[in-house]
Design a protein around this motif. Structure first.
Motif, mmCIF file in Angstrom:
data_model
loop_
_atom_site.group_PDB
_atom_site.id
_atom_site.type_symbol
_atom_site.label_atom_id
_atom_site.label_comp_id
_atom_site.label_asym_id
_atom_site.label_seq_id
_atom_site.Cartn_x
_atom_site.Cartn_y
_atom_site.Cartn_z
ATOM 1 N N ALA A 180 0.839 -1.204 0.000
ATOM 2 C CA ALA A 180 0.000 0.000 0.000
ATOM 3 C C ALA A 180 0.873 1.253 0.000
ATOM 4 O O ALA A 180 0.611 2.219 -0.730
ATOM 5 N N VAL A 181 1.942 1.229 0.824
ATOM 6 C CA VAL A 181 2.836 2.394 0.875
ATOM 7 C C VAL A 181 3.460 2.646 -0.488
ATOM 8 O O VAL A 181 3.464 3.779 -1.003
ATOM 9 N N GLY A 182 4.002 1.583 -1.091
ATOM 10 C CA GLY A 182 4.649 1.738 -2.393
ATOM 11 C C GLY A 182 3.680 2.259 -3.430
ATOM 12 O O GLY A 182 3.987 3.193 -4.179
ATOM 13 N N PHE A 183 2.485 1.677 -3.416
ATOM 14 C CA PHE A 183 1.467 2.086 -4.368
ATOM 15 C C PHE A 183 1.138 3.576 -4.188
ATOM 16 O O PHE A 183 1.147 4.376 -5.143
ATOM 17 N N GLY A 184 0.897 3.927 -2.929
ATOM 18 C CA GLY A 184 0.540 5.333 -2.656
ATOM 19 C C GLY A 184 1.661 6.283 -3.034
ATOM 20 O O GLY A 184 1.433 7.321 -3.652
ATOM 21 N N ALA A 185 2.876 5.904 -2.693
ATOM 22 C CA ALA A 185 4.010 6.792 -2.972
ATOM 23 C C ALA A 185 4.170 7.001 -4.469
ATOM 24 O O ALA A 185 4.310 8.141 -4.937
ATOM 25 N N VAL A 186 4.123 5.897 -5.227
ATOM 26 C CA VAL A 186 4.292 6.021 -6.680
ATOM 27 C C VAL A 186 3.163 6.853 -7.272
ATOM 28 O O VAL A 186 3.388 7.724 -8.128
ATOM 29 N N THR A 187 1.941 6.591 -6.782
ATOM 30 C CA THR A 187 0.802 7.361 -7.281
ATOM 31 C C THR A 187 1.000 8.848 -7.033
ATOM 32 O O THR A 187 0.786 9.683 -7.917
ATOM 33 N N GLN A 188 1.435 9.145 -5.814
ATOM 34 C CA GLN A 188 1.617 10.550 -5.464
ATOM 35 C C GLN A 188 2.721 11.180 -6.304
ATOM 36 O O GLN A 188 2.598 12.320 -6.776
ATOM 37 N N ASN A 228 3.613 10.298 -9.305
ATOM 38 C CA ASN A 228 3.062 10.524 -10.642
ATOM 39 C C ASN A 228 2.171 11.756 -10.660
ATOM 40 O O ASN A 228 2.301 12.612 -11.542
ATOM 41 N N ALA A 229 1.270 11.804 -9.687
ATOM 42 C CA ALA A 229 0.332 12.935 -9.646
ATOM 43 C C ALA A 229 1.093 14.245 -9.542
ATOM 44 O O ALA A 229 0.777 15.228 -10.203
ATOM 45 N N ASN A 250 0.958 17.003 -12.414
ATOM 46 C CA ASN A 250 0.026 18.048 -12.017
ATOM 47 C C ASN A 250 0.717 19.394 -11.992
ATOM 48 O O ASN A 250 1.329 19.770 -11.006
ATOM 49 N N ALA A 288 -5.332 22.400 -9.937
ATOM 50 C CA ALA A 288 -6.516 21.598 -9.609
ATOM 51 C C ALA A 288 -6.493 21.097 -8.165
ATOM 52 O O ALA A 288 -7.503 21.113 -7.481
ATOM 53 N N GLY A 289 -5.315 20.621 -7.686
ATOM 54 C CA GLY A 289 -5.302 19.996 -6.370
ATOM 55 C C GLY A 289 -5.049 20.961 -5.233
ATOM 56 O O GLY A 289 -4.886 20.530 -4.102
#
Lengths: 110, 248
Positions: free
Chosen positions: B37-45, B47-48, B52, B56-57
């Motif tokens: 979950a950490v890895g997924f979240g970190a990579v997602t963040q 990328n975002a 970005n 928008a955010g």
């Protein structure tokens, strides 16, 4: 072993899926990630200390993430979201540093 | 991990880590899930964050801060523009005034060089031939010049040799008429630039120069060419006063 594999799987999933962050979560995700990193390093330290426990780890991980996000959320409601995010990041950063220092002492005896 | 620490105490951190790598327990599964979950979240963040570059955010407060920052910057830029335009207008104004003053001074200088006889000039006027026969007295000559000047003559030249200016002097010698040290011989040709009809009137009124020249027993002929050329000039060193100083 499995833990490292899990981390790799997460990274690969993130790279492959390239999900969009929902707009509402955008301010909280970075804080949540930092909080989770803190929990992970804390868990590794506890493991090296020999006091690691699954349940404690899961609870500390989840509560870290939730509390960090909640603080930022409350900050946003109060109009001080930016400052509170900075504060949370600073605190978590300090904790990560001290955890990593302990881990380093364990692994390298230095 | 290095495996060269056999003599450390048995339940050392490294030992435990090696042990965990070799024989992962069931508890590691939970850890693996959370780390995923950490890895997924970190990579997602990450990328975002990389993709970005819009607002928008942003939080509402951040947006307001950014907006007021931009408004302040544009306000400052605008007042800077205003200030610069003001100073540009000032400079243009000053340049304009300086140019006008310069033009006026140039005009005055041109006028003065004409009056001082420093430049050749041409213009409407008369050519007066004197004493094809007979002789002219110096008084008649002075009378003629005086009347021409009274009638507004702007440049006078005698025989194409002497330019009459403010310091010109007439002298009667035995050889003839000497003007500014130049001996002139009859017939005298006087080129004069000015309003022709006024000049003609100044010559021919009863008892005027024409009469006095004829009383001297000399001839006088007045012509009015299209343009009169006054070619002779007074050199600047001659024109410059030696002694007279302007008084403030």
């Amino acid at each position: 072993m499995i833990a490292v594999l899990g981390l790799l799987v997460g990274v690969v999933l993130g790279l492959v899926l390239q999900p969009d962050v929902p707009l509402g979560l955008e301010p909280y995700l970075p804080i949540a990630v930092v909080a989770a990193l803190d929990a992970a390093f804390g868990g590794l330290r506890a493991f090296l200390d020999g006091i690691f426990d699954d349940k404690v780890f899961v609870i500390s991980f989840v509560s870290n993430v939730v509390i960090a996000a909640a603080i930022v959320y409350v900050g946003d409601r109060l109009g001080v979201g930016g400052q509170l995010s900075t504060g949370v990041i600073v605190v978590l950063g300090i904790r990560i540093f001290s955890n990593v220092a302990a881990i380093r002492r364990h692994l390298f005896h230095a | 991990m290095p495996d060269s620490v056999p003599d450390e105490q048995p339940r050392d951190g490294r030992e435990r880590l090696k042990e965990a790598f070799r024989r992962p327990g069931r508890g590691q599964v939970v850890v693996a899930v959370l780390l995923a979950a950490v890895g997924f979240g970190a990579v997602t963040q990450v990328n975002a964050n990389e993709n970005n570059d819009t607002y928008a955010g942003y939080r509402q407060q951040d947006l307001i801060d950014a907006l007021s920052g931009l408004a302040g910057a544009s306000e400052r830029a605008r007042s800077e523009i205003e200030r610069l335009e003001q100073s540009r207008a000032d400079l243009l104004d000053r340049t304009e005034r300086r140019r006008a003053a310069l033009e006026q001074a140039q005009q005055e200088a041109d006028d003065l060089t004409v009056l001082a006889g420093l430049v050749p000039v041409s213009g409407p006027g008369l050519t007066i031939r004197l004493a094809d026969e007979g002789t002219v007295s110096i008084n008649s000559m002075l009378d003629l010049v005086q009347e021409l000047r009274s009638a507004g003559a702007e440049a006078i030249e005698i025989d194409g040799q002497v330019r009459l200016v403010v310091s010109s002097a007439f002298e009667a010698t035995e050889e003839g008429l000497v003007v500014d040290g130049v001996l002139l011989e009859a017939p005298y040709v006087v080129d004069v630039i000015g309003e022709p009809s006024a000049l003609r009137g100044a010559i021919s009124f009863p008892g005027g120069p024409e009469d006095s020249v004829e009383d001297d027993g000399a001839t006088i002929a007045v012509e009015q060419p299209e343009t009169v050329e006054v070619e002779t000039v007074v050199t600047e060193s001659d024109a410059a006063p030696d002694l007279a100083e302007p008084v403030e």
